[in-house]
Design a protein around this motif. Structure first.
Motif, short mmCIF file in Angstrom:
data_model
loop_
_atom_site.label_atom_id
_atom_site.label_comp_id
_atom_site.label_asym_id
_atom_site.label_seq_id
_atom_site.Cartn_x
_atom_site.Cartn_y
_atom_site.Cartn_z
N ARG A 177 0.85 -1.18 0.00
CA ARG A 177 0.00 0.00 0.00
C ARG A 177 0.88 1.23 0.00
O ARG A 177 1.96 1.26 0.57
N SER A 178 0.43 2.28 -0.67
CA SER A 178 1.24 3.49 -0.78
C SER A 178 1.39 4.17 0.57
O SER A 178 0.60 3.99 1.48
N GLU A 485 -8.75 0.40 -8.73
CA GLU A 485 -7.71 1.13 -8.03
C GLU A 485 -6.66 1.57 -9.03
O GLU A 485 -6.57 1.04 -10.15
N CYS A 487 -2.54 2.90 -9.92
CA CYS A 487 -1.16 2.62 -9.54
C CYS A 487 -0.20 3.52 -10.32
O CYS A 487 -0.48 3.91 -11.46
N ALA A 502 0.56 2.33 -4.98
CA ALA A 502 -0.62 1.52 -5.29
C ALA A 502 -1.81 1.95 -4.44
O ALA A 502 -1.69 2.79 -3.55
N HIS A 503 -2.98 1.39 -4.76
CA HIS A 503 -4.21 1.64 -3.99
C HIS A 503 -4.56 3.12 -3.95
O HIS A 503 -5.01 3.64 -2.92
N VAL A 506 -9.22 4.35 -4.69
CA VAL A 506 -9.94 3.08 -4.89
C VAL A 506 -11.39 3.37 -5.28
O VAL A 506 -12.06 4.21 -4.68
#
Length: 703
Positions: A177-178, A485, A487, A502-503, A506
């Motif tokens: 996860r970012s 989501e 990226c 990422a994420h 969402v």
């Protein structure tokens, strides 16, 4: 029956077909527009990876298009300007080679006898995504495997899905996860050379200042329907180019250049102007009657076989009244796209090989410049029957092809950075979605494989992929999970993953994106429009540093100097998501951690603009302070206007709104300027305005 009688019957049969009103050109265009707007709202594209489904859909589409076009135009099937790949078979009949003495004449017999020319460079694989064939037998084996898979699928046999990326094309961004969004103040440098290029900042104004085609990569030219060199306007229509003088007090048509072609259905797809050189790229065809290999109990059945090819015509236009053809080269396949880097032109064409292979395996290898693509210049992808031919040509040697490679794949998007060519396509496998990317070097016009990679998700916007200093940044939207989501991936010179976010957002999808220096800006949307800012300065740890939510969404972003970002898109109802008109918005990005809106302007009566989906239709020039685009109102028929704005420091100001109801079906209008003159250009009509007050000076209809 004689061949002439057969042709006559074919023509009579085509002319007798009654086209349903729903398939009339105007209605088809409107259906396409409605579908495009609907897709823009949904933005969640559906795709299937099954070869059988693709084959059936492609066959059905071909039958519909061929029937409609044949009924409208007779038995020829021309390709319109801007149209991309299509069905093609066989080798071109009119191919020019280095030894040709008469510019534009057909190739000699020795040029089309199947000979090949060895690659001038030592080719290497592009990772494992594209591997060198080494021999024609390897190409035939790949096509045979596809033919068997297609036959099995159509007969209900084993289902052959698309293979996953191999270990050489490493999949990126599977987990992690970012980081949380940075809260501190943030600043970035816009004085480095790369950023200056991305902003297209002019060092000084010149008396012959004029607009240029809006492009994806600064410094890499692209074709358009209208060009100017500061003295003349060049308007592309059908198979000809109109040259109009813009140097005097009024405009006047200097000449009409009809493209040199032996094909009656030739259409010019692309145009470039470089000083006293004009380049036209056109699709051509050669047709012949062939005897069917199927048994016939009535009489020998013959069919019309049409081979499509694409030609590059180079003209000396030092005398605009009398352009002179100086060279012509051709290659098999239908036009896909092209790029021009200084004096080098890159041509992309596509040809589907499976039917040619079934008929005669040796005829399946396409030609370029009068010769088959050599064995050591063919790359095999993991699947697909499409041959993508990429050729480079020097404008100074208009009769020769410098280099050609062929890539066998299922259909890739094309992005050309300053130093490299990238081919990328989306793969769906076992419920997952990924984008496979291959990198090719372009040293001195010679193409060579370098690397390959695979990242999670699909690229949704033209500007969501960007090269800086030989490194690649890419934004994707992933539909593999239970919800959407987004990226961000950072790849090095060898396409090895260095950093991931990422994420992001969402449940939403990326609609527009831009990269500047070590920053990325992108729009996501569901019912509101968040603008995100990401800091890429640490290649191993990119971070989100800013987020701003407003109503509506932008489909196109353009940097407005060093500290502002222009957005063009739609205003929407935040509850229902319904469109409420076109929207201009100016973002303040001077502090990426505190993004804000300086002003927004809604055209409530406008329901569509071609500028949202074709960046070449956008005029966005911060140095000249001009923002121009076509708006369309569909409430009572189609009403078009050209809208021109200036940025006044704190708000937008409309300086021109011109009705464009000229009776033309096409909405291919462009706004451009030369010095203190402004033009609204269409292939059929030109309007001239003075920039001091934007009053209409002259209207010129092109004859």
């Amino acid at each position: 029956m004689t061949e002439q009688e057969i042709l006559k019957k074919i023509k009579q049969s085509a002319e007798s077909i009654v086209i349903p009103e729903s398939l009339a050109p105007g209605n088809l265009q409107e259906k396409c527009r409605k579908a495009e707007r609907k897709n823009a709202e949904a933005r969640n594209r559906s795709y299937t990876n099954r070869k059988a489904g693709f084959a059936l859909a492609a066959a059905a589409l071909f039958v519909l298009c061929f029937t409609t076009v044949t009924a409208l135009r007779g038995i020829s099937s021309p390709i319109g300007p801007g149209q991309s790949e299509g069905s093609a078979s066989g080798a071109a009949n009119a191919l020019t080679t280095e030894g040709e003495t008469d510019a534009g004449s057909n190739a000699t017999e020795s040029d089309t006898d199947g000979s090949t020319q060895k690659a001038a460079v030592k080719r290497q694989d592009a990772g494992t995504l594209y591997t060198l064939a080494q021999s024609y037998d390897a190409v035939y084996a790949s096509l045979e495997e596809m033919a068997e898979a297609q036959d099995n699928s159509l007969s209900g046999g084993p289902d052959m899905g698309i293979a996953e990326a191999e270990d050489g094309a490493a999949t990126a961004g599977i987990g992690g996860r970012s980081d949380s969004m940075a809260q501190n103040k943030f600043s970035f440098d816009t004085t480095d050379d790369a950023t200056q290029k991305e902003l297209a900042i002019k060092k000084e104004s010149s008396p012959d200042n004029h607009s240029r085609t809006n492009v994806q990569t600064f410094g890499i030219d692209e074709s358009d329907i209208v060009k100017t060199d500061g003295r003349y306007l060049y308007l592309l229509r059908g198979s000809s180019v109109s040259i109009v003088s813009a140097a005097g007090e009024t405009m006047w048509q200097v000449s009409e250049l009809q493209a040199d072609s032996d094909s009656g259905d030739a259409n010019v797809c692309a145009m470039y102007v470089d000083e006293d050189t004009l380049i036209l790229i056109l699709t051509e065809s050669s047709s012949s009657l062939q005897t069917s290999d199927k048994d016939s109990t009535v009489y020998d059945l013959k069919y019309l076989d049409t081979d499509l090819y694409t030609s590059v015509l180079t003209y000396d236009i030092s005398d605009r009244r009398n352009p002179v053809l100086t060279g012509k080269v051709s290659q098999d396949g239908n036009y896909v796209t092209s790029r021009k880097d200084d004096r080098l032109l890159y041509l992309f064409t596509a040809q589907y090989l499976l039917e040619d292979y079934r008929h005669d395996p040796e005829s399946a290898i396409p030609q370029a410049g009068g010769r088959k693509v050599s064995e050591d210049s063919i790359y095999l992808g993991e699947c697909g029957e499409r041959a993508l031919l990429v050729s480079s040509l020097s404008i100074d040697q208009p009769k020769t092809v410098r280099d050609t490679v062929m890539l066998l794949d299922a259909g890739s998007e094309i992005y050309m950075g300053e130093n490299s060519l990238y081919l990328y396509h989306t793969v769906y496998q076992n419920g997952s979605e990924s984008t496979q990317i291959a990198k090719f070097s372009l040293e001195n016009g010679y193409l060579n494989g370098e690397a390959a990679a695979s990242v999670r998700g699909a690229v949704r916007d033209t500007f969501a992929i960007h090269e800086k200093s030989d490194k690649l940044r890419i934004l994707t939207t992933d539909t593999s999970g239970s919800d959407l989501e987004n990226c961000l991936f950072l790849l090095d010179e060898k396409l090895k993953l260095t950093g991931t976010l990422a994420h992001i957002a969402v449940g939403e999808s990326i609609y527009a994106a831009r990269f500047l220096g070590d920053m990325a800006y992108f729009i996501t949307y569901r019912n509101t429009d968040p603008l995100f800012a990401a800091d890429l300065s640490d290649e191993t740890n990119p971070k989100l540093v800013g987020e701003l939510k407003i109503t509506g969404f932008s489909e196109y972003l353009h940097f407005w100097g060093r500290d502002k970002l222009l957005g063009l898109g739609y205003e929407t109802d935040p509850e229902t998501g319904s469109h409420e008109g076109l929207k201009l918005v100016m973002f303040d990005m001077s502090d990426p951690a505190a993004l804000k809106v300086l002003d927004s302007h809604v055209l409530s009566k406008a329901g569509y603009s071609p500028a949202l989906y074709d960046y070449k239709a956008v005029l966005a020039d911060p140095e000249e302070n001009l923002i121009g685009f076509v708006s369309e109102d569909y409430r009572n028929g189609v009403k078009r206007r050209y809208e021109l704005y200036q940025w006044e420091g704190e708000s937008f100001r409309k300086i021109l709104s011109e009705e464009l109801n000229d009776g033309y079906e096409s909405d291919n209008y462009r706004g451009l300027y030369i010095g203190e003159r402004f033009y609204i250009a269409h292939p059929e009509i030109l309007r001239l305005y003075g920039r001091e007050d934007y009053n209409l000076i002259q209207t010129l209809k092109i004859e």
